[in-house]
Design an enzyme around this catalytic site. Structure first.
Site, PDB file in Angstrom:
ATOM      1  N   ARG A 122       0.875  -1.179   0.000  1.00 57.87           N
ATOM      2  CA  ARG A 122       0.000   0.000   0.000  1.00 57.87           C
ATOM      3  C   ARG A 122       0.907   1.222   0.000  1.00 57.87           C
ATOM      4  NH1 ARG A 122      -5.110   1.615   3.773  1.00 57.87           N
ATOM      5  NH2 ARG A 122      -6.024   0.169   2.288  1.00 57.87           N
ATOM      6  N   HIS A 153      -7.774   0.831  -5.845  1.00 60.90           N
ATOM      7  CA  HIS A 153      -7.864   0.032  -4.616  1.00 60.90           C
ATOM      8  C   HIS A 153      -8.569  -1.290  -4.971  1.00 60.90           C
ATOM      9  CE1 HIS A 153      -8.043  -1.110  -0.547  1.00 60.90           C
ATOM     10  NE2 HIS A 153      -8.856  -0.208  -0.034  1.00 60.90           N
ATOM     11  N   GLN A 209     -10.331  -3.792  -2.396  1.00 61.82           N
ATOM     12  CA  GLN A 209     -11.609  -3.311  -1.867  1.00 61.82           C
ATOM     13  C   GLN A 209     -12.772  -3.800  -2.735  1.00 61.82           C
ATOM     14  OE1 GLN A 209     -12.136  -1.380   0.994  1.00 61.82           O
ATOM     15  NE2 GLN A 209     -14.258  -1.905   0.581  1.00 61.82           N
ATOM     16  N   ASP A 251     -17.123   7.918  -0.640  1.00 63.13           N
ATOM     17  CA  ASP A 251     -15.843   7.756   0.064  1.00 63.13           C
ATOM     18  C   ASP A 251     -15.492   9.129   0.634  1.00 63.13           C
ATOM     19  OD1 ASP A 251     -13.429   6.741   0.991  1.00 63.13           O
ATOM     20  OD2 ASP A 251     -12.491   6.559  -0.990  1.00 63.13           O
ATOM     21  N   CYS A 309     -16.144   2.249   1.648  1.00 61.90           N
ATOM     22  CA  CYS A 309     -15.017   1.353   1.962  1.00 61.90           C
ATOM     23  C   CYS A 309     -14.523   1.504   3.396  1.00 61.90           C
ATOM     24  CB  CYS A 309     -13.878   1.583   0.977  1.00 61.90           C
ATOM     25  SG  CYS A 309     -13.163   3.227   1.056  1.00 61.90           S
ATOM     26  N   ARG A 368     -13.562  -8.284   3.059  1.00 64.59           N
ATOM     27  CA  ARG A 368     -12.143  -8.101   2.723  1.00 64.59           C
ATOM     28  C   ARG A 368     -11.365  -9.382   3.033  1.00 64.59           C
ATOM     29  NH1 ARG A 368      -9.965  -2.991   2.393  1.00 64.59           N
ATOM     30  NH2 ARG A 368      -8.183  -4.177   1.607  1.00 64.59           N
TER      31      ARG A 368
HETATM   32  N1  NVA Z   1      -9.883   6.927  -0.854  1.00 64.59           N
HETATM   33  C1  NVA Z   1      -9.412   6.554   0.466  1.00 64.59           C
HETATM   34  C2  NVA Z   1      -9.647   5.102   0.709  1.00 64.59           C
HETATM   35  C3  NVA Z   1      -9.189   4.612   2.049  1.00 64.59           C
HETATM   36  C4  NVA Z   1      -9.393   3.128   2.238  1.00 64.59           C
HETATM   37  C5  NVA Z   1      -7.929   6.896   0.573  1.00 64.59           C
HETATM   38  O1  NVA Z   1      -7.190   6.638  -0.381  1.00 64.59           O
HETATM   39  O2  NVA Z   1      -7.522   7.421   1.607  1.00 64.59           O
HETATM   40  N1   CP Z   2     -11.024   0.210   3.284  1.00 66.80           N
HETATM   41  C1   CP Z   2      -9.743   0.143   3.652  1.00 66.80           C
HETATM   42  O1   CP Z   2      -8.852  -0.147   2.854  1.00 66.80           O
HETATM   43  O2   CP Z   2      -9.509   0.374   4.964  1.00 66.80           O
HETATM   44  P1   CP Z   2      -8.096   0.556   5.679  1.00 66.80           P
HETATM   45  O3   CP Z   2      -7.518   1.858   5.201  1.00 66.80           O
HETATM   46  O4   CP Z   2      -8.394   0.566   7.137  1.00 66.80           O
HETATM   47  O5   CP Z   2      -7.206  -0.595   5.290  1.00 66.80           O
END
Ligand code: NVA
Ligand code: CP
Length: 308
Positions: free
Chosen positions: A109, A136, A139, A227, A267, A295
């Site tokens: 990530r 992502h 997800q 989101d 998410c 997940r």
């Molecule tokens: N769009 C959000 C998703 C977090 C799971 C981010 O990238 O922070």
């Molecule tokens: N939805 C998601 O990816 O959550 P986290 O950022 O907690 O991993």
């Protein structure tokens, strides 16, 4: 006669579209079987180790991957910027080659999608993208399983709405629509559109529309998604974004425009009272904790697909 088996081709999962339509459907079906308690026993990944690189925060992704690997018999190693040489600038190419000598797979990530591509280009083992600024995909395995649980396995006839930022999760919904053919209507403010290349690819494959009007996007939808207004890495833009996104809040009134069977998806983590009101996210149409639970099962299926 020979007992030699050709090596299986190395598979990465950097975007949902790294799977074909039939592979995606197989992974989702396996995820649903694993969730129901069918299969997955017998430590199918016994003796394997996976490195989990986190350059951004996470709760769901970290815990669901660690538990998935444990349940499949594998070991996981959590690696963050704080205590690895990645945090001091060691390249993804070198990290990939080093880790390939120790472990059997890498989950990452990070911010720039190009880092994941570099890692995959140099790794001799499967690489899984668990969120970049671009997409992502893990997800979506969970979210598509929720839609199948609600509406049946064939998703082609569904209408899905996305209201808010054209961000990494929105881009992944576009990839899902491209693969599975369901209708996707996105309502996003000017300047917050999804990735143009991903949008064009989805539009060529499925009924995808982009509007500035949340009501138009949500009308008749079977699922309404949103989101956060500022994703990880956009903290400096919070104030400007809040003003921009205020008309895109998912409220009970907006949900009334959707199909009577519609579910609400997010998410997580959520900012209650910003992108969605508490009545909606904590109300009867919300499936956000089914998404988070899925997940685990979706990623177990993915790990089995890539690593066995
Ligand atoms: N769009 C959000 C998703 C977090 C799971 C981010 O990238 O922070
Ligand atoms: N939805 C998601 O990816 O959550 P986290 O950022 O907690 O991993």
């Amino acid at each position: 006669m020979t007992d030699f088996l050709p090596p299986s081709p190395l598979r990465h999962f950097l975007e949902l579209t790294d799977l074909s339509r039939s592979e995606l459907l197989e992974v989702l079906a396996l995820g649903r079987r694993l969730k129901s308690g069918e299969g997955g026993g017998g430590r199918p990944l016994g003796g394997r180790t996976m490195a989990l690189i986190f350059r951004k925060h996470s709760t769901r992704t970290r815990v669901s991957f660690e538990v998935a690997l444990h349940q499949l018999g594998a070991h996981s190693i959590f690696l963050s910027d704080r205590d690895t040489q990645i945090g001091r600038g060691e390249s993804m190419a070198d990290t990939a080659r080093v880790l390939s000598g120790y472990v059997d797979g890498i989950m990452i990530r990070t911010f720039e999608h190009e880092e994941v591509e570099e890692l995959a280009a140099y790794a001799g083992i499967p690489v899984i993208n668990s969120l970049t600024d671009r997409v992502h995909p893990c997800q979506l395995l969970a979210d598509l399983m929720v839609l199948q649980e609600e509406f049946g396995e064939e998703l082609r006839g569904l209408r899905v709405a996305w209201v808010g930022d054209g961000n990494n999760v929105a881009n992944s919904w576009l990839n899902a629509s491209a693969l599975l053919g369901f209708e996707l209507r996105l309502a996003v403010p000017e300047g917050c559109e999804p990735d143009p290349g991903i949008l064009a690819r989805a539009r060529a494959a499925a009924p995808v529309t982009l509007t500035r009007d949340p009501v138009e996007a949500v009308a008749g939808a079977h699922a309404v998604n949103t989101d956060v207004w500022a994703s990880m890495g956009q903290e400096a833009e919070v104030e400007r974004r809040h003003a921009l996104f205020r008309p895109f809040q998912v409220t009970s009134a907006l949900m009334e425009e959707a199909d009577p069977s519609a579910v609400f998806l997010h998410c997580l983590p959520v900012h209650r009272g910003e992108e969605v009101t508490p009545e909606v996210i904590d109300g009867p149409r919300s499936r956000v904790f089914s998404q988070s639970e899925n997940r685990l099962h979706g990623q177990k299926a993915l790990l089995l697909h890539l690593m066995t």
